[in-house]
Write a protein that holds these residues in place. Structure first.
Motif, mmCIF file in Angstrom:
data_model
loop_
_atom_site.group_PDB
_atom_site.id
_atom_site.type_symbol
_atom_site.label_atom_id
_atom_site.label_comp_id
_atom_site.label_asym_id
_atom_site.label_seq_id
_atom_site.Cartn_x
_atom_site.Cartn_y
_atom_site.Cartn_z
ATOM 1 N N THR A 1 3.173 3.491 -8.149
ATOM 2 C CA THR A 1 3.442 3.306 -6.721
ATOM 3 C C THR A 1 2.738 2.062 -6.206
ATOM 4 O OG1 THR A 1 3.666 5.706 -6.416
ATOM 5 C CG2 THR A 1 3.313 4.377 -4.446
ATOM 6 N N TRP A 2 1.463 1.891 -6.559
ATOM 7 C CA TRP A 2 0.727 0.701 -6.139
ATOM 8 C C TRP A 2 1.310 -0.547 -6.776
ATOM 9 C CZ3 TRP A 2 -1.904 -0.109 -2.071
ATOM 10 C CH2 TRP A 2 -2.673 0.901 -1.466
ATOM 11 N N GLN A 3 1.828 -0.412 -7.982
ATOM 12 C CA GLN A 3 2.461 -1.555 -8.646
ATOM 13 C C GLN A 3 3.669 -2.032 -7.834
ATOM 14 O OE1 GLN A 3 4.998 -1.466 -12.509
ATOM 15 N NE2 GLN A 3 2.883 -1.648 -13.183
ATOM 16 N N GLY A 4 4.476 -1.087 -7.360
ATOM 17 C CA GLY A 4 5.616 -1.440 -6.522
ATOM 18 C C GLY A 4 5.192 -2.072 -5.212
ATOM 19 N N VAL A 5 4.128 -1.544 -4.606
ATOM 20 C CA VAL A 5 3.621 -2.112 -3.350
ATOM 21 C C VAL A 5 3.111 -3.531 -3.579
ATOM 22 C CG1 VAL A 5 1.820 -1.892 -1.590
ATOM 23 C CG2 VAL A 5 3.072 0.138 -2.359
ATOM 24 N N PHE A 6 2.413 -3.745 -4.701
ATOM 25 C CA PHE A 6 1.877 -5.074 -4.999
ATOM 26 C C PHE A 6 2.993 -6.105 -5.126
ATOM 27 C CE2 PHE A 6 1.186 -8.200 -8.390
ATOM 28 C CZ PHE A 6 0.150 -8.937 -7.830
ATOM 29 N N HIS A 7 4.046 -5.774 -5.865
ATOM 30 C CA HIS A 7 5.147 -6.725 -6.036
ATOM 31 C C HIS A 7 5.824 -7.031 -4.704
ATOM 32 C CE1 HIS A 7 5.262 -7.400 -10.325
ATOM 33 N NE2 HIS A 7 5.105 -6.114 -10.558
ATOM 34 N N HIS A 8 5.937 -6.024 -3.846
ATOM 35 C CA HIS A 8 6.535 -6.243 -2.531
ATOM 36 C C HIS A 8 5.675 -7.216 -1.718
ATOM 37 C CE1 HIS A 8 9.040 -4.335 0.902
ATOM 38 N NE2 HIS A 8 8.606 -5.527 1.280
ATOM 39 N N ILE A 9 4.371 -6.998 -1.716
ATOM 40 C CA ILE A 9 3.474 -7.856 -0.928
ATOM 41 C C ILE A 9 3.471 -9.282 -1.480
ATOM 42 C CG2 ILE A 9 1.054 -8.259 -0.315
ATOM 43 C CD1 ILE A 9 0.694 -5.218 -0.251
ATOM 44 N N ALA A 10 3.397 -9.430 -2.813
ATOM 45 C CA ALA A 10 3.361 -10.770 -3.416
ATOM 46 C C ALA A 10 4.655 -11.520 -3.140
ATOM 47 C CB ALA A 10 3.122 -10.647 -4.920
ATOM 48 N N TYR A 11 5.768 -10.858 -3.329
ATOM 49 C CA TYR A 11 7.067 -11.485 -3.097
ATOM 50 C C TYR A 11 7.235 -11.849 -1.626
ATOM 51 C CZ TYR A 11 12.233 -11.800 -3.265
ATOM 52 O OH TYR A 11 13.537 -12.208 -3.175
ATOM 53 N N GLN A 12 6.863 -10.915 -0.744
ATOM 54 C CA GLN A 12 6.980 -11.156 0.688
ATOM 55 C C GLN A 12 6.083 -12.304 1.140
ATOM 56 O OE1 GLN A 12 9.005 -8.777 3.195
ATOM 57 N NE2 GLN A 12 9.051 -10.986 3.503
ATOM 58 N N SER A 13 4.932 -12.443 0.518
ATOM 59 C CA SER A 13 3.992 -13.509 0.895
ATOM 60 C C SER A 13 4.587 -14.887 0.630
ATOM 61 C CB SER A 13 2.679 -13.352 0.122
ATOM 62 O OG SER A 13 2.057 -12.128 0.431
ATOM 63 N N PHE A 14 5.193 -15.073 -0.543
ATOM 64 C CA PHE A 14 5.840 -16.357 -0.844
ATOM 65 C C PHE A 14 6.935 -16.660 0.176
ATOM 66 C CE2 PHE A 14 4.382 -15.616 -5.359
ATOM 67 C CZ PHE A 14 3.532 -16.699 -5.400
ATOM 68 N N LEU B 1 13.380 1.141 -7.762
ATOM 69 C CA LEU B 1 14.059 2.186 -8.525
ATOM 70 C C LEU B 1 13.751 2.055 -10.015
ATOM 71 C CD1 LEU B 1 17.527 2.125 -6.713
ATOM 72 C CD2 LEU B 1 15.842 3.962 -6.602
ATOM 73 N N ILE B 2 13.689 0.803 -10.493
ATOM 74 C CA ILE B 2 13.341 0.588 -11.907
ATOM 75 C C ILE B 2 11.901 1.020 -12.164
ATOM 76 C CG2 ILE B 2 13.176 -1.111 -13.763
ATOM 77 C CD1 ILE B 2 15.236 -2.805 -12.269
ATOM 78 N N THR B 3 11.005 0.758 -11.210
ATOM 79 C CA THR B 3 9.611 1.184 -11.339
ATOM 80 C C THR B 3 9.508 2.699 -11.465
ATOM 81 O OG1 THR B 3 8.807 -0.722 -10.071
ATOM 82 C CG2 THR B 3 7.348 1.176 -10.222
ATOM 83 N N ILE B 4 10.304 3.415 -10.693
ATOM 84 C CA ILE B 4 10.295 4.876 -10.759
ATOM 85 C C ILE B 4 10.789 5.343 -12.125
ATOM 86 C CG2 ILE B 4 11.378 6.959 -9.834
ATOM 87 C CD1 ILE B 4 11.313 5.612 -7.080
ATOM 88 N N ALA B 5 11.803 4.665 -12.665
ATOM 89 C CA ALA B 5 12.281 5.006 -14.016
ATOM 90 C C ALA B 5 11.175 4.794 -15.047
ATOM 91 C CB ALA B 5 13.511 4.167 -14.368
#
Length: 411
Positions: free
Chosen positions: A129-142, A210-214
């Motif tokens: 879950t934190w991995q998904g949040v991290f990717h969202h924050i990093a991507y959103q930051s750029f 969704l891929i992260t959940i898989a």
């Protein structure tokens, strides 16, 4: 999955919170059809939101390219944002048109099979879950850094006494350099591109979420299979005769076999879940890869052709390039992780002491091992695999196109 348990403790977070964040943003942007009594009102909001965020942008950028069709430099400058917005529009239409199919996927993530072990493997679920949040924050930051750079460009141009220039190329049926048309248009562009960035990131992180959940479910499945250990053939304490021993052993075998059957059902559900992700988003991922490959080389070409390097303009272009690169990376990284996790299920079958178990158990283990010999591989439009090797190939292709453009410009 001991390697996860030994990591630094992460703060508690609601399971699949990263997916809920993406869905909430898409809903508030008007791209997630409502099933409430206000359905028609929400549909009107969807039309208005789509036109405000993307419709006006697409019309103005297409008109700009048509008007300046004889100028290669202006076509290249306008094509980057046009391709980004066109791909964003396609993804938004996909979300709206395939709402039920995507909702079925989100319902699976909340199904009993997917959540039954959340308490037992809390650390694993928290990690993903934190991995998904991290990717969202990093991507959103750029994305936000690029958007902010574009948004302040008109203001900084005025402060430095440069001409009134909009931050993004586009043709409008009025003089955009006059007051108040310039102020209104530049304000609209700043607000619209900001909201577009947030919505575009949310759609991408919905897919990768969704891929992260898989991946998380495969990690749980591997742990469950590895933990199916049968007691060795030693006489249990408290059992005084062979009959009781045989009954106890039989019950143990039956329980392990039933647990293994649950694992088989779980694995089938994960494989079906991943196939639905592939069927729903495979084409749009391929289009995204193709567009980003072209955009990255065009941005590099524009930077190379700049005569006056204005810091905030250069920063915006570099952040835009980083955002496009990271957009490709998160898809390839998650696809690569899914492949590795599916292969790990095979190794987990060897981790339990299957040789002590019943014949039915051994046969079921063999079936699982044969099933996962064909690992989960997500593809972009059935053309290329989502893997880190593909990510490197796309970057190399972008660089090759850039060198061709650069050579043509210098000749």
């Amino acid at each position: 999955m001991d390697f996860m348990e030994n990591r630094t403790k992460l703060k508690k977070i609601k399971p699949n919170k990263h997916l809920e964040n993406s869905l909430s943003i898409i809903y508030y942007m008007g791209m997630w059809p409502s099933e409430s009594k206000y359905k028609r009102l929400y549909m009107l909001y969807t039309v208005f939101s789509f036109m405000f965020l993307l419709g006006i942008f697409l019309a103005s950028q297409i008109a700009y390219i048509i008007v300046n069709r004889k100028s290669v430099d202006k076509i290249i400058a306008g094509a980057t944002l046009l391709m980004t917005n066109a791909t964003h529009a396609y993804k938004a239409i996909l979300i709206i048109c395939h709402h039920k199919r995507i909702k079925d996927l989100t319902d699976i993530t909340r199904s009993e099979t997917f959540i039954q072990d959340n308490g037992k493997y809390e650390k694993i679920v928290r990690h993903y879950t934190w991995q998904g949040v991290f990717h969202h924050i990093a991507y959103q930051s750029f994305g936000l850094m690029a958007v902010i750079s574009w948004g302040v460009t008109p203001v900084l141009n005025l402060l430095t006494q440069r001409s009134k220039e909009l931050s993004m190329e586009g043709w409008y049926p009025y003089n955009t350099s006059s007051t108040p048309a310039f102020e209104i248009t530049s304000s609209y562009q700043a607000v619209a591109i900001f909201l577009c960035c947030i919505n575009n990131v949310a759609i991408d992180t919905l897919i990768t979420g969704l891929i992260t959940i898989a991946c998380c479910q495969l990690a749980i499945l591997s742990s469950n299979i590895a933990s199916l250990n049968c007691a060795e053939n030693t006489e249990p304490i408290g059992i005084n005769n062979n009959t009781d021993l045989e009954i106890s052993t039989s019950k143990n075998y039956n329980k392990l076999y039933e647990d293994l059957k649950s694992c088989v059902e779980h694995s089938n559900m994960i494989f079906d879940f991943s196939k639905q992700i592939q069927d729903t988003f495979g084409t749009v991922i391929f289009l995204q890869f193709l567009v980003n490959c072209i955009i990255i080389c065009l941005i590099a070409f524009n930077i190379a052709q700049m005569k006056d390097y204005i810091p905030y303009v250069l920063c915006g272009m570099l952040m835009y390039m980083c955002c496009m690169t990271y957009q490709i990376f998160i898809y390839c990284w998650h696809g690569n992780e899914l492949y590795l996790h599916s292969m790990n299920v095979t190794f987990s079958a060897y981790a339990n002491n299957w040789w002590y178990n019943s014949k039915d158990f051994k046969q079921a283990i063999c079936i699982i091992m044969v099933r996962v010999q064909q690992p989960l591989i997500l593809t972009a439009g059935n053309v290329m695999q989502l893997s880190l090797q593909t990510f490197v190939r796309i970057l190399r292709m972008s660089y090759s196109i850039f060198t061709v453009l650069q050579s043509s410009a210098n000749s």
